[in-house]
Structure formats: C-alpha cells, structure tokens
Design a protein around this motif. Structure first.
Motif, PDB file in Angstrom:
ATOM      1  N   LYS A 101      -4.395   3.093  -2.306  1.00  0.00           N
ATOM      2  CA  LYS A 101      -4.633   1.735  -1.828  1.00  0.00           C
ATOM      3  C   LYS A 101      -3.830   0.737  -2.669  1.00  0.00           C
ATOM      4  O   LYS A 101      -3.855   0.788  -3.895  1.00  0.00           O
ATOM      5  CB  LYS A 101      -6.129   1.430  -1.904  1.00  0.00           C
ATOM      6  CG  LYS A 101      -6.555   0.184  -1.134  1.00  0.00           C
ATOM      7  CD  LYS A 101      -8.063  -0.012  -1.211  1.00  0.00           C
ATOM      8  CE  LYS A 101      -8.808   1.018  -0.395  1.00  0.00           C
ATOM      9  NZ  LYS A 101     -10.277   0.707  -0.355  1.00  0.00           N
ATOM     10  N   ARG A 164       1.475   3.251  -6.809  1.00  0.00           N
ATOM     11  CA  ARG A 164       0.839   2.624  -5.652  1.00  0.00           C
ATOM     12  C   ARG A 164       1.574   1.336  -5.302  1.00  0.00           C
ATOM     13  O   ARG A 164       2.196   0.693  -6.140  1.00  0.00           O
ATOM     14  CB  ARG A 164      -0.643   2.371  -5.884  1.00  0.00           C
ATOM     15  CG  ARG A 164      -0.996   1.366  -6.929  1.00  0.00           C
ATOM     16  CD  ARG A 164      -2.507   1.185  -7.033  1.00  0.00           C
ATOM     17  NE  ARG A 164      -3.184   2.367  -7.540  1.00  0.00           N
ATOM     18  CZ  ARG A 164      -4.121   3.046  -6.873  1.00  0.00           C
ATOM     19  NH1 ARG A 164      -4.506   2.643  -5.676  1.00  0.00           N
ATOM     20  NH2 ARG A 164      -4.680   4.117  -7.395  1.00  0.00           N
ATOM     21  N   ARG A 195      -5.345  -2.818   3.629  1.00  0.00           N
ATOM     22  CA  ARG A 195      -6.613  -2.946   2.907  1.00  0.00           C
ATOM     23  C   ARG A 195      -6.298  -2.836   1.426  1.00  0.00           C
ATOM     24  O   ARG A 195      -5.661  -1.878   0.987  1.00  0.00           O
ATOM     25  CB  ARG A 195      -7.584  -1.844   3.344  1.00  0.00           C
ATOM     26  CG  ARG A 195      -8.967  -1.946   2.748  1.00  0.00           C
ATOM     27  CD  ARG A 195      -9.777  -3.034   3.405  1.00  0.00           C
ATOM     28  NE  ARG A 195     -11.066  -3.218   2.734  1.00  0.00           N
ATOM     29  CZ  ARG A 195     -11.873  -4.235   2.962  1.00  0.00           C
ATOM     30  NH1 ARG A 195     -11.546  -5.157   3.842  1.00  0.00           N
ATOM     31  NH2 ARG A 195     -13.021  -4.352   2.315  1.00  0.00           N
ATOM     32  N   ALA A 197      -7.015  -2.719  -2.745  1.00  0.00           N
ATOM     33  CA  ALA A 197      -7.972  -2.268  -3.764  1.00  0.00           C
ATOM     34  C   ALA A 197      -8.569  -3.456  -4.499  1.00  0.00           C
ATOM     35  O   ALA A 197      -9.763  -3.500  -4.780  1.00  0.00           O
ATOM     36  CB  ALA A 197      -7.284  -1.319  -4.746  1.00  0.00           C
ATOM     37  N   SER A 433     -10.162  -7.301   1.259  1.00  0.00           N
ATOM     38  CA  SER A 433     -10.464  -6.714  -0.047  1.00  0.00           C
ATOM     39  C   SER A 433     -11.877  -7.093  -0.471  1.00  0.00           C
ATOM     40  O   SER A 433     -12.295  -8.242  -0.298  1.00  0.00           O
ATOM     41  CB  SER A 433      -9.471  -7.186  -1.109  1.00  0.00           C
ATOM     42  OG  SER A 433      -9.757  -6.576  -2.363  1.00  0.00           O
ATOM     43  N   ASP A 486      -9.468   6.308  -5.503  1.00  0.00           N
ATOM     44  CA  ASP A 486      -8.760   6.910  -4.364  1.00  0.00           C
ATOM     45  C   ASP A 486      -7.762   7.970  -4.818  1.00  0.00           C
ATOM     46  O   ASP A 486      -6.967   8.467  -4.033  1.00  0.00           O
ATOM     47  CB  ASP A 486      -8.036   5.839  -3.549  1.00  0.00           C
ATOM     48  CG  ASP A 486      -7.057   5.014  -4.380  1.00  0.00           C
ATOM     49  OD1 ASP A 486      -6.911   5.315  -5.578  1.00  0.00           O
ATOM     50  OD2 ASP A 486      -6.452   4.085  -3.825  1.00  0.00           O
TER      51      ASP A 486
END
Length: 508
Positions: A101, A164, A195, A197, A433, A486
């Motif tokens: 994420k 990420r 979406r 984190a 979020s 995640d």
C-alpha cells in the motif's frame, strides 16, 4: 479535594526534569543552491484570497519553477506526475512491489494574503536577516513543500528505488478550503482506486511544552481535526432616524446575543474520551509520579480539571467546542438606526460533539426568537487516526514520525497525539486513508505562533535544513519499516540500505 487542586496547579507550574531539552540537528548540511531555490519559491505570490480566487499567474510560475529545479524527480523513470485542475501537482514515485500500500506526503502551494505595511521586511522578497528568511509561506507551508521536494530529489539522485509507492500531492488553494485543489486530487485518486497506508500533511510544530511551564520540547502530532461550523446570526428590526430611537435596535439585540454566547461557552468534553484525553494519557508516559496519575485519570478527574484547564487558552481549545465571533456588520450612516445586523460565529467542534448539539446550545443560550441562525459552512470532525501499535493494529505513519523525530532530535522531546484546531487539506483525504497525520517538522514557540498568517513570518536557515533532513530520513525509514501490516517477507534493514545498494545509517 483541596490538596488535589493544589497538586494540579503545581503540576501546571513545574519544570519536568525527566526529558532532556537540548535540540540536536542531524549531520546533513544545507547548501547555498537549496537555500536559493527555497527563497525563489517564497518570492512567488501564490496568494489565495477566497474560494476560487487565487493568483493564477504565480501558481503557474511555481509549477514551472518546481519542474525546472527538480529535474531528477520529474525525469526519473519511476516518476509519473501531472497538474491537477491547472495548478495543483500530483506525483507518483512507483515502488518495486505494487502489492504494498502506498503512502502520501502533502503540502500546499498557496499562501494567505499579507498586509505589507506591518512587516519588517517585504513579505515576498525572502530577505535573510540574522540567518532568518522573512517571507509569507516560510512556515505555512512552503518549507514543507520544498523540504519534501529536496528530500525526494536527493533520494532519486542517489539511486533510490523505493519498495512501496510514494505519492506527493501539492494543492493550490488550501488556504481557501481546498475545493479546487485537494478535492480534485482526491477525486482523481479515488477514480484510480488508490488506497493509502497513511498521509503526512502539515499541522502543528515542535514547540516548548505549551500547556505546562516546562523546559521540554514537545512535538504534537495531529491525529484528528476538530470540525468547523460558521454560523450567521441576524436580527431585523425597524430602523429610522437616530433622533427618535426605538426601545431596542437590531445592533443591541444582536450584541446581547453575542455577549451571551461568549459568556456561556459549550461545556468541557474531557469526560467523553476524545483525542485530548489520548494526549494526556500519552503525556503521562513522560511525566513521573504523582502527576502521571492525574494524566492517566483525566476523564474521572474532569470535574476538577475543567476549571483549571479553562484558564489556559490552548487547554481550553483542546477540551471543548470553541466559540469565536469573527465578523459583525450593521449600519450605513452614523445618524441612521440600522434595520439589520449580522454577525458570524466560528465554532471549532470537538470530535465527540455534533453540529446539532452545538446549534441547540447556541439557541438555548441566546433564547431570543428575533435572532435568526443560518449555517454558512460545516466540516465535521475527522476520525481519529491510529497512534499506538499493538499485536493486531499497525500504526506505521505515527511510528515513522516518532522514529524520524527521535533520529533528528536525538530523542530529546515529548511526542504527543493531538486534535488539530485549524482545518487542513488532509480532511479531504479521509475516504482514501484511515490514518492521517498533521505535523510540520520545525520549532515554533508559542509566543511566535502569531507570525503564521500574521506579519513577519520567518524561518531560520538551520530550521529549513532540519525540515529537509526530516523528510529525507522519513522517506528512507518508511522504505525499511516492516510494520505496515501488508508485508509478507519484508524485514527491516537497520543499516538502511536502499534498493540501489547505497547505505544510510538509520537506527529503526
């Protein structure tokens, strides 16, 4: 009870000996070219006056300036960037693992207007006086804007390939509500099913403990925002010549209503367990017995603490919905009785209170059917973001802020969650979020806070260096942090090696 009252008052006056107070900057040294880039950005008059009314020429110029002065970010094969609604900027720095994420760093391009006559230095010349850069936006928030850009440019220049994805978002009308900037950015991200984190936005700063007479530095991280309701009060009564007045005038009736509202504030919400109680609970971890006992039991001691805290401007704003009279309009000539009087009330709504409860309070306090109420604007309180991880709950955003602050300030400050009073662009992101954090990584003491939105806004060159340092370490820390919830086999590399193999020393 008398002893307990004495204990609380004493607590408000003591100086904590448990927390070191020396500020220590990290080793990153700011170069002259970075300072000049910052000053050049400050010179652009990106003023927003009201919703939909902003300096389009300056906003176009700052977009081009950023593109030309951060070439690695704009030309990296990892980066996708675009202008949103002509002036806002959105960047996506693609991570190596699309399953992870992403997170977002945000600031805003615009600034509030200035009254040039009351400044010691011209507000858009960015003059350096005794190592201080004087300019509108120096704190709010071009320092964060260019701090993020400098940090991201440096990482990409060093060959970083983040694990990420990182988003950067810079709205162009935050000071006027964000309807044309942040709102449009969020629409775009929602359309793309993004979406996040967590989100890191502007907010409070590091300061000297503002509610206690301590020498400690404290970083208050906004984990929620109070709501806001602007309410128009109006009274219409017969006017006429000032030589033959009626028993009551529209101005008199409305003035009486306003006086009642100011004399009867909404009740404290300490016993309801909002973010203010969370802040006290966290503060207790830094304070020794017996004061920690009070802080851990704020809800139960609220009948006593309400009176003590109400006398402190900051504490009063923390624990209740506030009432501020911001505008009053009446009269057209000095010998004519006004037929209509209008005033605007600004309520900052506690997260445990509803708009309906606030309006009912106002109606009951005023208790005059001649005073009409109209809601001009309403923004509800934002949800409280995660601030403490457990075996089943991950709070990567707050923990990364904590750890980065500990790196920059060598652990010499209290780090507390707080509910932010002003509104920020981040409230528009709540649908994409669950975790939004509001913080500017610089020091602003309480007696200096009026310069934000006021005259002589300024920042030291050293403080700007710290902001770049903070975001530089934050981005690196996020890439080697394994508690997002995640990950599968990601493990933290405490030496801080990037994907390119270069090394940074981060003690996560």
């Amino acid at each position: 009870m008398i002893f307990l009252s004495f204990l609380v008052v004493t607590f408000l006056q003591v100086t904590s000996k448990n927390i070191p107070t020396e500020e220590k900057l990290s080793d990153y040294k700011l170069n002259d070219s970075a300072v000049e880039r910052f000053r050049s950005g400050l010179m652009l008059r990106t003023v927003c006056w009201e919703a939909g009314k902003y300096n389009e020429t300056a906003l176009s110029l700052i977009g081009s300036f950023i593109e030309n002065n951060y070439p690695v970010l704009h030309n990296s094969p990892l980066t996708v960037w675009e202008r949103v609604n002509n002036y806002s900027l959105l960047y996506k720095v693609n991570g190596q693992d699309p399953k992870l994420k992403p997170y977002l760093l945000t600031a805003h391009l615009d600034v509030v207007p200035t009254d040039d006559q009351v400044w010691d230095q011209p507000p858009f010349d960015a003059n350096i006086v005794e190592n201080m850069i004087y300019a509108r936006g120096a704190i709010d928030t071009k320092s964060s804007l260019f701090g993020i850009l400098e940090a991201m440019e440096l990482h990409l220049k060093n060959g970083m390939k983040p694990k990420r994805t990182i988003y950067l978002a810079f709205g162009h009308d935050e000071e006027c509500g964000g309807q044309y900037g942040a709102v449009e950015i969020v629409k775009l991200l929602e359309k793309r099913n993004v979406r996040l984190a967590f989100i890191h936005d502007e907010g409070t700063t590091v300061t000297k403990a503002p509610f206690f007479s301590m020498d400690s530095l404290v970083a208050c991280i906004g984990i929620s925002e109070k709501g806001r309701a602007t309410v128009e009060l109006s009274v219409s009564l017969p006017g006429g010549h000032a030589s033959m007045p009626h028993k009551q005038s529209s101005i008199g009736v409305l003035s009486n209503a306003i006086s009642k509202l100011e004399s009867h504030p909404l009740p404290s919400r300490l016993s309801y367990g909002g973010t203010d109680v969370v802040m006290f609970d966290k503060m207790a971890d830094y304070i020794g017995f017996p004061y920690s006992l009070i802080l851990k039991n704020v809800r139960f001691l609220s009948p006593l603490l309400n009176g003590v805290f109400s006398g402190n401007q900051l504490m009063n704003a923390l624990m209740r919905t506030t009432t501020a009279i911001t505008m009053f309009h009446a009269g057209t000539k000095n010998n004519v009785i006004a037929t209509e009087a209008r005033a605007v009330v600004d309520h900052r709504i506690h997260m445990t209170e509803t708009l309906e409860e606030v309006l009912e309070h106002d109606k009951n306090v005023i208790n005059d059917e001649r005073v009409k109420m109209k809601i001009l604007e309403y923004s509800k309180p934002t949800p409280q973001s995660c601030y403490e991880s457990s075996s089943s709950t991950f709070c990567p955003g707050f923990e990364l802020i904590e750890r980065t602050l500990q790196k920059i300030w060598k652990g010499n400050l209290m780090i507390l969650p707080i509910s932010l009073f002003p509104l920020t662009d981040s409230r528009h992101y709540v649908n994409i979020s669950d975790n939004i954090y509001r913080f500017i990584p610089t020091i602003v003491f309480v007696n200096e806070s009026s310069m934000v939105h006021g005259p002589n806004e300024r920042i030291s060159i050293q403080a700007y260096e710290t902001i770049i340092n903070y975001f530089y370490h934050f981005i690196a820390n996020a890439d080697h942090y394994n508690r997002f919830g995640d990950e599968d086999d990601i493990t933290a590399d405490v030496t801080g090696k990037t994907a390119s193999g270069s090394s940074h020393q981060f003690d996560l």
